[in-house]
Design a protein around this motif. Structure first.
Motif, PDB file in Angstrom:
ATOM      1  N   UNK A 148       0.802  -1.287  -0.156  1.00  0.00           N
ATOM      2  CA  UNK A 148       0.031  -0.036  -0.011  1.00  0.00           C
ATOM      3  C   UNK A 148       0.819   1.339   0.070  1.00  0.00           C
ATOM      4  N   UNK A 149       2.068   1.358   0.630  1.00  0.00           N
ATOM      5  CA  UNK A 149       2.773   2.458   0.584  1.00  0.00           C
ATOM      6  C   UNK A 149       4.391   2.022   0.612  1.00  0.00           C
ATOM      7  N   UNK A 150       4.520   1.095   0.016  1.00  0.00           N
ATOM      8  CA  UNK A 150       5.982   0.445  -0.170  1.00  0.00           C
ATOM      9  C   UNK A 150       6.174  -0.453  -1.262  1.00  0.00           C
ATOM     10  N   UNK A 151       7.529  -0.168  -1.761  1.00  0.00           N
ATOM     11  CA  UNK A 151       8.140  -0.948  -2.925  1.00  0.00           C
ATOM     12  C   UNK A 151       9.297  -1.778  -2.389  1.00  0.00           C
ATOM     13  N   UNK A 152       9.467  -3.020  -2.708  1.00  0.00           N
ATOM     14  CA  UNK A 152      10.812  -3.592  -2.393  1.00  0.00           C
ATOM     15  C   UNK A 152      11.199  -4.274  -3.597  1.00  0.00           C
ATOM     16  N   UNK A 153      12.557  -4.038  -3.695  1.00  0.00           N
ATOM     17  CA  UNK A 153      13.264  -4.541  -4.914  1.00  0.00           C
ATOM     18  C   UNK A 153      14.407  -5.613  -4.369  1.00  0.00           C
ATOM     19  N   UNK A 154      14.457  -6.662  -4.916  1.00  0.00           N
ATOM     20  CA  UNK A 154      15.418  -7.883  -4.665  1.00  0.00           C
ATOM     21  C   UNK A 154      16.729  -7.512  -5.197  1.00  0.00           C
ATOM     22  N   UNK A 155      17.842  -7.743  -4.434  1.00  0.00           N
ATOM     23  CA  UNK A 155      19.134  -7.741  -4.876  1.00  0.00           C
ATOM     24  C   UNK A 155      19.843  -8.648  -4.681  1.00  0.00           C
ATOM     25  N   UNK A 156      20.095  -9.672  -5.819  1.00  0.00           N
ATOM     26  CA  UNK A 156      20.986 -10.634  -5.546  1.00  0.00           C
ATOM     27  C   UNK A 156      22.284 -10.451  -5.002  1.00  0.00           C
ATOM     28  N   UNK A 157      22.801 -11.150  -3.704  1.00  0.00           N
ATOM     29  CA  UNK A 157      23.954 -10.660  -3.429  1.00  0.00           C
ATOM     30  C   UNK A 157      24.582 -12.295  -2.804  1.00  0.00           C
ATOM     31  N   UNK A 158      24.809 -12.947  -3.638  1.00  0.00           N
ATOM     32  CA  UNK A 158      25.344 -14.400  -3.264  1.00  0.00           C
ATOM     33  C   UNK A 158      26.787 -14.239  -2.926  1.00  0.00           C
ATOM     34  N   UNK A 159      27.378 -15.267  -1.977  1.00  0.00           N
ATOM     35  CA  UNK A 159      28.799 -15.273  -1.123  1.00  0.00           C
ATOM     36  C   UNK A 159      28.306 -15.861   0.226  1.00  0.00           C
ATOM     37  N   UNK A 160      27.779 -15.014   1.103  1.00  0.00           N
ATOM     38  CA  UNK A 160      27.617 -15.598   2.450  1.00  0.00           C
ATOM     39  C   UNK A 160      26.791 -17.069   2.396  1.00  0.00           C
ATOM     40  N   UNK A 161      25.814 -16.938   1.223  1.00  0.00           N
ATOM     41  CA  UNK A 161      25.213 -18.368   0.992  1.00  0.00           C
ATOM     42  C   UNK A 161      24.757 -18.022  -0.696  1.00  0.00           C
ATOM     43  N   UNK A 162      24.736 -19.114  -1.285  1.00  0.00           N
ATOM     44  CA  UNK A 162      24.376 -18.941  -2.721  1.00  0.00           C
ATOM     45  C   UNK A 162      23.064 -18.365  -2.948  1.00  0.00           C
ATOM     46  N   UNK A 163      22.377 -18.497  -2.073  1.00  0.00           N
ATOM     47  CA  UNK A 163      20.828 -18.037  -2.129  1.00  0.00           C
ATOM     48  C   UNK A 163      20.549 -16.615  -1.635  1.00  0.00           C
ATOM     49  N   UNK A 192      31.002 -25.569   1.641  1.00  0.00           N
ATOM     50  CA  UNK A 192      30.927 -25.518   0.020  1.00  0.00           C
ATOM     51  C   UNK A 192      30.000 -24.440  -0.409  1.00  0.00           C
ATOM     52  N   UNK A 193      28.894 -24.153   0.441  1.00  0.00           N
ATOM     53  CA  UNK A 193      27.925 -23.123  -0.481  1.00  0.00           C
ATOM     54  C   UNK A 193      28.326 -21.631  -0.407  1.00  0.00           C
ATOM     55  N   UNK A 194      29.133 -21.310   0.865  1.00  0.00           N
ATOM     56  CA  UNK A 194      29.761 -19.905   0.747  1.00  0.00           C
ATOM     57  C   UNK A 194      30.836 -19.724  -0.270  1.00  0.00           C
ATOM     58  N   UNK A 195      31.031 -18.699  -1.010  1.00  0.00           N
ATOM     59  CA  UNK A 195      31.873 -18.300  -2.169  1.00  0.00           C
ATOM     60  C   UNK A 195      32.372 -17.005  -1.899  1.00  0.00           C
ATOM     61  N   UNK A 196      33.892 -17.074  -1.786  1.00  0.00           N
ATOM     62  CA  UNK A 196      34.575 -16.017  -1.443  1.00  0.00           C
ATOM     63  C   UNK A 196      34.499 -14.922  -2.732  1.00  0.00           C
ATOM     64  N   UNK A 197      34.713 -15.542  -4.006  1.00  0.00           N
ATOM     65  CA  UNK A 197      34.791 -14.929  -5.157  1.00  0.00           C
ATOM     66  C   UNK A 197      33.400 -14.092  -5.488  1.00  0.00           C
ATOM     67  N   UNK A 198      32.267 -14.905  -5.159  1.00  0.00           N
ATOM     68  CA  UNK A 198      30.760 -14.183  -5.278  1.00  0.00           C
ATOM     69  C   UNK A 198      30.789 -13.322  -4.445  1.00  0.00           C
ATOM     70  N   UNK A 199      31.059 -13.438  -3.014  1.00  0.00           N
ATOM     71  CA  UNK A 199      30.889 -12.516  -1.858  1.00  0.00           C
ATOM     72  C   UNK A 199      31.519 -11.116  -2.336  1.00  0.00           C
TER      73      UNK A 199
END
Length: 301
Positions: A148-163, A192-199
């Motif tokens: 009603x008064x908000x808009x949320x945008x997803x920002x993909x940030x893999x690294x700490x976890x892939x999802x 194995x899921x955490x990835x430093x390059x992606x982070x």
């Protein structure tokens, strides 16, 4: 950063800005600081709930002294408003298990990060993955969700976890960063899921944005986002250089490197530090800058 003196505002709805409130869960630990912070977005007829937190205490091996208390605190803060969406930044179980409880209580859909269930062979028993997380809708990078008064945008940030996803509040320039960026501690990146390059790439992605304030799931708000993120990028590069210097002296195991790299570290965090060193080493091995044989890591001849 040391935890602030008690009493902490556990269970209370704190106003952060006109469209944002937060409720602290009762799951403090060396890994969660004073606990997981659930954010309520919206001041109108409907709200979004970000990182509903643990269904219980959220820390393995610890008695839950206020099991359903956090869900009740969220519902009390929501009041007469409708929960339009339950969003999770990622599925470590100090973040997502209460999503299912909230959905059962309110009928609200679970929207946000993708499901991920895997064995975590690291030391973060309090942050094992939530195998029961089942979203009704997964948000892609840049996808938006409105109320009603908000808009949320997803920002993909893999690294700490892939999802891992962060969520931007379009109306105010706030970004909810989960465990990706925190002021009180660096994020654990555990293979194995955490990835430093992606982070590192995800940190650079946030540095290139113009967010006004960051709201992490643990610890205080960050009112100088680019300054903090620049420091985090520099810190990780220093760790990488430190590893290369140590291996330049002789081949070493991670257990040899951690005491040198993390002087004065809380002993309870030694295992987590080792996982981050491993993440750096894996990244450096992908670049061809280090090699491994058994537990020993070295600079290639």
């Amino acid at each position: 950063m040391d935890a602030p003196p008690k009493p902490w505002p556990t269970g209370l709805a704190e106003q952060c800005e006109p469209l944002v409130r937060r409720v602290l869960a009762p799951n403090a630990s060396p890994y969660t600081y004073t606990g997981t912070q659930t954010y309520l977005v919206g001041a109108g007829q409907d709200v979004a709930v970000i990182d509903p937190g643990p269904a219980g205490g959220g820390v393995a091996g610890h008695a839950d002294t206020n099991g359903s208390g956090h869900v009740e605190a969220i519902l009390a803060a929501v009041g007469e408003a409708r929960i339009a969406a339950i969003l999770c930044t990622h599925t470590h179980r100090d973040h997502s298990p209460a999503a299912a409880v909230l959905k059962a209580r309110t009928g609200a859909p679970i929207i946000g990060c993708a499901p991920l269930s895997m064995d975590d062979d690291g030391p973060r028993a309090d942050a094992a993955f939530d195998p029961d997380y089942s979203p009704d809708r997964v948000l892609e990078d840049g996808e938006r969700l409105g109320g009603s008064d908000w808009t949320i945008e997803a920002v993909a940030t893999p690294g700490h976890t892939s999802n891992h996803l962060c969520y931007g509040l379009v109306e105010s320039g706030a970004l909810f960063t989960g465990d990706h960026v925190m002021a009180w501690s660096t994020s654990v990146v555990s293979p194995p899921d955490g990835d430093m390059s992606a982070y590192m790439a995800s940190l650079q992605k946030l540095y290139d944005r113009e967010d006004r304030v960051l709201y992490p799931a643990h610890g205080p708000a960050i009112d100088k986002p680019r300054q903090l993120v620049r420091g985090m990028l520099g810190h990780r590069r220093q760790r990488e250089a430190q590893i290369l210097r140590l291996l330049g002296d002789r081949p070493q195991a991670i257990t040899d490197m951690v005491p040198v790299m993390y002087k004065g570290l809380d002993p309870r965090l030694t295992g987590a530090a080792g996982r981050s060193v491993l993440a750096h080493l894996i990244d450096l091995r992908h670049q061809g800058r280090v090699a491994s044989e058994g537990e020993l890591w070295s600079i290639p001849a």
